[in-house]
Scaffold this motif. Structure first.
Motif, PDB file in Angstrom:
ATOM      1  N   GLY A 362      76.226  60.744  82.112  1.00 23.79           N
ATOM      2  CA  GLY A 362      75.085  59.850  81.387  1.00 23.79           C
ATOM      3  C   GLY A 362      73.711  60.001  82.353  1.00 23.79           C
ATOM      4  N   PHE A 363      72.618  59.527  81.790  1.00 26.33           N
ATOM      5  CA  PHE A 363      71.440  59.656  82.686  1.00 26.33           C
ATOM      6  C   PHE A 363      71.450  59.040  84.122  1.00 26.33           C
ATOM      7  N   THR A 364      72.228  57.767  84.063  1.00 22.29           N
ATOM      8  CA  THR A 364      72.381  57.169  85.403  1.00 22.29           C
ATOM      9  C   THR A 364      73.186  58.105  86.426  1.00 22.29           C
ATOM     10  N   GLY A 365      74.316  58.651  85.679  1.00 20.30           N
ATOM     11  CA  GLY A 365      75.091  59.471  86.510  1.00 20.30           C
ATOM     12  C   GLY A 365      74.383  60.584  87.205  1.00 20.30           C
ATOM     13  N   ARG A 366      73.610  61.390  86.331  1.00 20.73           N
ATOM     14  CA  ARG A 366      72.717  62.672  86.569  1.00 20.73           C
ATOM     15  C   ARG A 366      71.666  62.192  87.624  1.00 20.73           C
ATOM     16  N   GLY A 367      71.398  60.864  87.832  1.00 19.66           N
ATOM     17  CA  GLY A 367      70.313  60.351  89.007  1.00 19.66           C
ATOM     18  C   GLY A 367      69.178  60.434  88.017  1.00 19.66           C
ATOM     19  N   GLU A 368      69.004  60.425  86.960  1.00 16.03           N
ATOM     20  CA  GLU A 368      67.593  60.299  86.113  1.00 16.03           C
ATOM     21  C   GLU A 368      67.077  59.442  86.134  1.00 16.03           C
ATOM     22  N   GLY A 369      67.965  58.213  86.171  1.00 15.52           N
ATOM     23  CA  GLY A 369      67.025  56.633  86.042  1.00 15.52           C
ATOM     24  C   GLY A 369      68.226  55.798  86.397  1.00 15.52           C
ATOM     25  N   LEU A 370      67.728  54.709  86.152  1.00 19.56           N
ATOM     26  CA  LEU A 370      68.284  53.549  86.519  1.00 19.56           C
ATOM     27  C   LEU A 370      68.552  52.340  85.313  1.00 19.56           C
ATOM     28  N   MET A 371      69.743  51.483  85.177  1.00 24.31           N
ATOM     29  CA  MET A 371      69.757  50.809  84.278  1.00 24.31           C
ATOM     30  C   MET A 371      70.381  49.244  84.398  1.00 24.31           C
ATOM     31  N   ALA A 372      70.014  48.398  83.932  1.00 22.65           N
ATOM     32  CA  ALA A 372      70.293  46.861  84.325  1.00 22.65           C
ATOM     33  C   ALA A 372      70.752  46.263  82.836  1.00 22.65           C
ATOM     34  N   GLN A 373      71.680  45.511  83.139  1.00 21.81           N
ATOM     35  CA  GLN A 373      72.405  44.628  81.894  1.00 21.81           C
ATOM     36  C   GLN A 373      72.365  42.962  82.331  1.00 21.81           C
ATOM     37  N   ALA A 374      71.976  42.140  81.630  1.00 21.02           N
ATOM     38  CA  ALA A 374      72.010  40.634  82.410  1.00 21.02           C
ATOM     39  C   ALA A 374      72.286  39.865  80.899  1.00 21.02           C
ATOM     40  N   VAL A 375      73.128  38.835  81.609  1.00 20.95           N
ATOM     41  CA  VAL A 375      73.539  37.775  80.582  1.00 20.95           C
ATOM     42  C   VAL A 375      73.061  36.056  81.285  1.00 20.95           C
ATOM     43  N   VAL A 376      72.539  35.388  80.307  1.00 24.11           N
ATOM     44  CA  VAL A 376      72.013  34.144  80.905  1.00 24.11           C
ATOM     45  C   VAL A 376      72.616  32.976  79.613  1.00 24.11           C
ATOM     46  N   THR A 377      73.130  31.682  80.471  1.00 24.76           N
ATOM     47  CA  THR A 377      73.343  30.661  79.477  1.00 24.76           C
ATOM     48  C   THR A 377      72.454  29.616  79.817  1.00 24.76           C
ATOM     49  N   VAL A 378      71.782  29.044  78.755  1.00 24.22           N
ATOM     50  CA  VAL A 378      70.720  28.096  78.689  1.00 24.22           C
ATOM     51  C   VAL A 378      71.135  26.950  77.667  1.00 24.22           C
ATOM     52  N   GLU A 379      70.860  25.866  78.278  1.00 27.69           N
ATOM     53  CA  GLU A 379      71.070  24.804  77.713  1.00 27.69           C
ATOM     54  C   GLU A 379      69.768  23.910  77.000  1.00 27.69           C
ATOM     55  N   THR A 380      70.003  23.666  75.758  1.00 25.29           N
ATOM     56  CA  THR A 380      68.751  23.118  75.239  1.00 25.29           C
ATOM     57  C   THR A 380      69.125  22.092  74.046  1.00 25.29           C
ATOM     58  N   PRO A 381      68.307  21.190  73.996  1.00 27.73           N
ATOM     59  CA  PRO A 381      68.585  20.139  72.816  1.00 27.73           C
ATOM     60  C   PRO A 381      68.975  20.792  71.460  1.00 27.73           C
ATOM     61  N   PHE A 382      69.555  20.082  70.683  1.00 27.99           N
ATOM     62  CA  PHE A 382      70.098  20.567  69.355  1.00 27.99           C
ATOM     63  C   PHE A 382      68.707  20.742  68.597  1.00 27.99           C
TER      64      PHE A 382
END
Length: 382
Positions: A362-382
């Motif tokens: 893919g494009f990251t493997g070929r050194g064409e760019g960079l990618m990021a994935q993120a997961v966040v947990t948030v607590e809120t009132p109902f």
């Protein structure tokens, strides 16, 4: 119906045991007084005067970070003096505007309680949430001297609602040197009509150490955990460094983007916004807007975190995966975790930064760019 509010949090709360004054102790991970400010602003309060001890004024901004329409007020020697300090800071509006006086030590006030009070105030000078006395009442000291009939007796709670000018006039007529037991008694003595509104056991007052144990159980049942996911990618271009998770990493190329092209913070920002269903980074910071050209992406993530706080929520943890062949992430991982933790005001053990490659695919493997994935947990009132 518009209204304003005075939240009294200037007392020491000595009966609550050793530690900080009870309004400043944590409940469900948030200062006790923040619960009431959040509830008042969420219910549509035009302004909220938060009355605290003079030596706590500088701490209030941190305790209420992300919230709006409140102002800090230094309290007086007694609760009544603190109420008057708060009333004096309520400006604008009509003198007939309702004002709610509330003890911060009752953290579970909600919109429905406020609506009931405002409705009861329509034909009265004041309105008080109250519960009928259910237990048998005894009078005495070491031994019972009498059993007191409980018919017609009520337990008054807060918030209590009043016409602003009516309450101010009643306090002006109150005898000097005498402390009222609550604000309703001030209006009553001045000849005002105070209506009884439906109270709620959940409007409990935090007084003793054991009250905090019960409150923690209640707080846990009033919150929900949300999951947010974010993905971002940028191609490489001319440059001598890249920004990743708020850290500058020397490299033989840069990342191309309208801002500083920090994939890690962009993915995190989208994850935080996604957790509260508040759009995405492009809606809040459109690349067509020249003010964001070259902007530092920590501003984007801090903005998303403030949006969570404004809804009465808090971020629990964050996990980022950076996908690239180069640059090497390992030497910078701890600095990235520390920077993200700083932006989100989290302990570092709640922030994870990982890296992987795509094995040359893919494009990251070929050194064409960079990618990021993120997961966040948030607590809120109902």
């Amino acid at each position: 119906m518009t209204f304003s509010a005075v939240i009294v949090a200037a007392g020491e709360g000595l009966r609550a045991g050793p530690g900080a004054p009870k309004a400043w102790r944590l409940l469900g991970g948030r200062p006790v007084l923040r619960w009431s400010v959040e509830a008042m602003t969420a219910a549509g309060a035009r302004q909220v005067a938060v009355v605290v001890a003079p030596d706590r004024l500088d701490s209030l901004a941190d305790a209420l970070a992300g919230l709006t329409r409140w102002r800090a007020v230094a309290g007086g020697r007694t609760r009544a003096e603190s109420v008057l300090c708060g009333l004096s800071e309520i400006g604008g509006g009509d003198g007939d505007e309702p004002v709610l006086i509330h003890d911060a030590a009752r953290p579970f006030v909600a919109r429905q309680h406020i609506e009931v009070l405002l409705e009861a105030l329509r034909d009265a000078d004041g309105a008080v949430p109250a519960l009928p006395v259910a237990d048998t009442l005894k009078r005495g000291d070491a031994v019972v001297e009498a059993t007191v009939p409980r018919t017609g007796l009520w337990r008054a709670q807060t918030p209590q609602a009043f016409r602003r000018d009516r309450l101010a006039a009643a306090y002006a007529a109150w005898p000097a040197g005498e402390d009222p037991t609550d604000d309703a008694s001030v209006v009553e003595r001045a000849g005002g009509r105070v209506a009884l509104a439906a109270g709620d056991p959940i409007l409990m007052k935090l007084t003793y150490p054991e009250d905090f144990l019960l409150a923690e159980h209640i707080a846990a049942g009033q919150r929900m955990v949300r999951l947010g996911q974010g993905v971002d990618a940028h191609r490489f271009g001319p440059g001598d460094a890249v920004w990743l998770c708020g850290v500058r990493i020397p490299h033989d190329r840069g990342l191309v983007g309208h801002s500083d092209a920090d994939c890690g913070l962009h993915a995190l920002t989208d994850a935080v916004l996604g957790a509260i269903a508040d759009g995405d980074i492009g809606q809040h910071f459109p690349p067509s807007d020249p003010q964001w050209k070259g902007a530092s992406s920590d501003r984007f993530l801090a903005h998303a975190a403030a949006r969570v706080a404004a809804r009465g929520g808090r971020i629990l943890n964050a996990d980022v995966t950076l996908i690239c062949e180069r640059p090497k992430i390992g030497p910078h991982r701890d600095a990235m975790r520390a920077r993200v933790a700083e932006i989100l005001r989290l302990p570092i053990d709640r922030v994870s930064v990982k890296a992987t490659t795509t094995e040359g695919m893919g494009f990251t493997g070929r050194g064409e760019g960079l990618m990021a994935q993120a997961v966040v947990t948030v607590e809120t009132p109902f």
